[in-house]
Design a protein around this motif. Structure first.
Motif, mmCIF file in Angstrom:
data_model
loop_
_atom_site.group_PDB
_atom_site.id
_atom_site.type_symbol
_atom_site.label_atom_id
_atom_site.label_comp_id
_atom_site.label_asym_id
_atom_site.label_seq_id
_atom_site.Cartn_x
_atom_site.Cartn_y
_atom_site.Cartn_z
ATOM 1 N N UNK A 95 1.008 -1.142 -0.197
ATOM 2 C CA UNK A 95 0.361 -0.225 0.568
ATOM 3 C C UNK A 95 0.354 1.205 0.132
ATOM 4 N N UNK A 96 1.991 1.085 0.835
ATOM 5 C CA UNK A 96 2.713 2.554 0.863
ATOM 6 C C UNK A 96 3.250 2.771 -0.674
ATOM 7 N N UNK A 97 4.307 1.553 -0.905
ATOM 8 C CA UNK A 97 4.597 1.868 -2.612
ATOM 9 C C UNK A 97 4.277 2.058 -3.501
ATOM 10 N N UNK A 98 2.468 1.159 -3.549
ATOM 11 C CA UNK A 98 1.519 1.694 -4.556
ATOM 12 C C UNK A 98 1.018 2.270 -4.437
ATOM 13 N N UNK A 99 0.339 2.818 -3.450
ATOM 14 C CA UNK A 99 -0.760 3.633 -3.082
ATOM 15 C C UNK A 99 -0.228 5.161 -2.778
ATOM 16 N N UNK A 100 0.960 5.054 -2.186
ATOM 17 C CA UNK A 100 2.252 5.979 -1.264
ATOM 18 C C UNK A 100 1.008 6.305 -0.033
ATOM 19 N N UNK A 101 0.717 4.860 1.065
ATOM 20 C CA UNK A 101 0.104 5.355 2.056
ATOM 21 C C UNK A 101 1.291 5.083 2.930
#
Length: 289
Positions: free
Chosen positions: A109-115
């Motif tokens: 989610x961090x890598x793909x959606x920058x969360x």
């Protein structure tokens, strides 16, 4: 009972089916083609869901087809990788390593959606990797080939959960789930054409019973409940229920296949489950209470 509590219970029941299905799949596939096994599994699951939710078929649209493909690609990849891996590693190893998808979900989610990723996730990852090392690393730094397939499958399932979360606001999820099962069946049928071990009516002991168990309770039931329940629970809560899967799988492997429950599996599995718990517990709420 509130809907979210009901779906939580139904998902935990589904993880029991999932965990036990590891044993059925391992026996059913044997030395045969994983694609043939999966084709039958997804075809039966599609038929069951289409029969139960027949009235929902009228809601199928082009958007439904698009959603089923976007969700189906990672699910198909994860399922194929896991089934291949099961041929070369134990049920316990497969279940615990697959469980790493719980940790991969927030990281992706961090890598793909920058969360943002909370600091507890990095602690959990360290514990999980340590647990993985204890379970699968043998003879220095060599890995069982089956374990490598399962590590890859964890990424597939993590992407699948993220995709389901992305489209969880759909008013009628069941048409997409039915097409999702059909998409996976077609995908396995295509892959089977290139598999020299593909025998469409195998005589392997446990093949058909394995297909039926994997298709109905472990696939049709579980994916229907997951896709419907994720609208009320969210990705992280759904992932939390996956904690039970390796426990049920290990128990089934011991009692049905007579697999050895080694101290490495115990301590490594304990670290992985602990890592999953750390990743999912809201420590701020706990401390307030």
């Amino acid at each position: 009972m509130q809907k979210r509590h009901l779906y939580l219970f139904l998902l935990i029941l589904g993880t029991a089916f999932w965990g036990i299905s590891f044993t059925f799949v391992k026996v059913g596939v044997g030395n045969g083609s994983p694609f043939v096994f999966l084709f039958y599994k997804f075809v039966i699951a599609t038929a069951c869901l289409a029969a139960v939710f027949f009235n929902q078929l009228k809601y199928i649209t082009k958007n439904t087809l698009k959603i089923s493909v976007l969700i189906g690609v990672p699910l198909l990849a994860g399922t194929i990788l896991q089934t291949i891996g099961l041929k070369y590693t134990t049920v316990s190893n497969s279940a615990f390593i697959t469980g790493l998808d719980v940790l991969l979900i927030p990281i992706l989610k961090f890598l793909v959606y920058k969360k943002k990723v909370e600091s507890k996730i990095w602690v959990a990852c360290f514990l999980a990797l340590l647990g993985l090392y204890i379970i699968v690393v043998k003879d220095g730094l060599s890995l069982n080939v089956g374990d490598l397939w399962i590590i890859a499958c964890a990424f597939g399932f993590a992407f699948y959960v993220l995709q389901v979360g992305k489209f969880s606001n759909e008013k009628n999820p069941m048409p997409a789930v039915i097409l999702l099962m059909l998409f996976c069946a077609v995908g396995c049928l295509i892959f089977a054409q290139f598999d020299s071990n593909a025998i469409w009516f195998p005589k392997t002991d446990g093949f058909w019973s394995g297909v039926l168990f994997a298709a109905i309770p472990a696939t049709a039931y579980m994916y229907a409940v997951q896709n419907a329940g994720q609208r009320h629970l969210g990705e992280e809560k759904v992932a939390l229920t996956y904690l039970f899967e390796p426990v049920f799988a290990t128990i089934a492997g011991i009692f049905i296949l007579n697999e050895k429950f080694t101290k490495e599996i115990f301590f490594g599995g304990l670290l992985i489950v602990s890592a999953m718990c750390i990743a999912e517990i809201n420590f701020k709420k706990v401390l307030k209470k």
